[in-house]
Design a protein around this motif. Sequence first.
Motif, PDB file in Angstrom:
ATOM      1  N   SER A  56       0.831  -1.207   0.000  1.00 12.56           N
ATOM      2  CA  SER A  56       0.000   0.000   0.000  1.00 12.56           C
ATOM      3  C   SER A  56       0.865   1.257   0.000  1.00 12.56           C
ATOM      4  N   THR A 109       0.820   4.002  -3.036  1.00 15.12           N
ATOM      5  CA  THR A 109       0.515   5.405  -2.754  1.00 15.12           C
ATOM      6  C   THR A 109       1.620   6.322  -3.244  1.00 15.12           C
ATOM      7  N   ASP A 126      -7.678   6.575   6.200  1.00 14.52           N
ATOM      8  CA  ASP A 126      -7.026   6.634   4.898  1.00 14.52           C
ATOM      9  C   ASP A 126      -6.297   7.966   4.722  1.00 14.52           C
ATOM     10  N   SER A 135      -3.206   8.033   7.258  1.00 18.50           N
ATOM     11  CA  SER A 135      -2.152   7.069   6.915  1.00 18.50           C
ATOM     12  C   SER A 135      -1.461   7.426   5.606  1.00 18.50           C
ATOM     13  N   GLN A 136      -2.206   7.920   4.617  1.00 20.58           N
ATOM     14  CA  GLN A 136      -1.591   8.255   3.340  1.00 20.58           C
ATOM     15  C   GLN A 136      -0.705   9.494   3.447  1.00 20.58           C
ATOM     16  N   MET A 186       2.408   8.158   4.768  1.00 16.77           N
ATOM     17  CA  MET A 186       3.115   7.352   3.779  1.00 16.77           C
ATOM     18  C   MET A 186       3.983   8.196   2.853  1.00 16.77           C
ATOM     19  N   THR A 214      -6.433   9.357  -3.986  1.00 11.53           N
ATOM     20  CA  THR A 214      -5.188   9.413  -3.223  1.00 11.53           C
ATOM     21  C   THR A 214      -4.525  10.774  -3.356  1.00 11.53           C
ATOM     22  N   VAL A 238      -3.737  13.498  -0.134  1.00 12.04           N
ATOM     23  CA  VAL A 238      -2.384  13.781   0.361  1.00 12.04           C
ATOM     24  C   VAL A 238      -1.904  15.191   0.057  1.00 12.04           C
TER      25      VAL A 238
END
Length: 321
Positions: free
Chosen positions: A46, A50, A147, A150-151, A154, A259, A263
């Motif tokens: 994942s 991303t 989401d 966490s993204q 990331m 996504t 972000v």
Amino acid sequence: MEMSSNARVQSVGHTEINWDKLDKTKFYVVGAGLFTGVTVALYPVSVIKTRLQVATRETVEKSVASVVKGILKTDGIPGLYRGFGTVITGAIPARILFITALETAKVTTFKMVEPLKLAEPTQAAIANGVAGMMASLSSQAVFVPIDVVSQKLMVQGYSGHEKYSGGIDVIRKVLKADGVRGLYRGFGLSVITYAPSSAMWWASYGASQRVIWRLLGYGSESQEGTPGQGTVVAVQAAGGIFAGATASCITTPLDTIKTRLQVLGHEKKPSATNVVKNLIKEDGWTGLYRGLGPRFFSMSAWGTSMILTYEYLKRLCARDA
């Protein structure tokens, strides 16, 4: 993950463990541990997906190999698990909602389509598809904020993205900039992405399994006996891979757009239309399929792993008759 009712072929006596036959407390407690283990194994995929989806024209790392190399060089193995704590913390309630909604919706839908006397693969596709969509919709309220946080973790420090000291820092900054609405950035696209994706995954899985069973001769008068456990696992794995390929190919463009929206920094608030235009400008229409390889692998590997884990979990938590 697929329930045993989809692996069941009544005419060959494969036993189904119904939802009402499970020890729910044991199921959720043991399941949390098992599914956490699967998440640990597959989470790096994942992170890689991303990173690929948010890469810009100036970004050097634009392939799976280069992304992995860059992460390991900068942060080592921990870099492949950025945002993992946030995901695990929120995944348990989200998964409980998903599983409960999936099982109950599937039972209801099966009863509704049964009078139509449809072919078994068609009936399975409809029942599982509706159940998958309902389960996804019910869990989005919990899943989307997870989401978003966490993204952001990331991709922090990658391709100009802001750095954070942890999940709490992300939440604090998002709330300060955009309020609660900031934690639900991309909610509409998330629903549009995951609800159809879940429906497609479950529908194609349910239908493909039954087709495979028939190709193997089970369910016909010419084939007698019960398939061995190895055969059942192989059929489930094949169905999971087919389902992953179908869902990932159809929904990756929406996932890429979602996504990117989630972000973006707090000062940047472009629309989905602008994101699409920028992706096409940078890489043409293929830009919408950034991360397709990791997404396909993730959906197939995750789905297949969850199916096998779920089957084992249901056997482990079945109440004695």
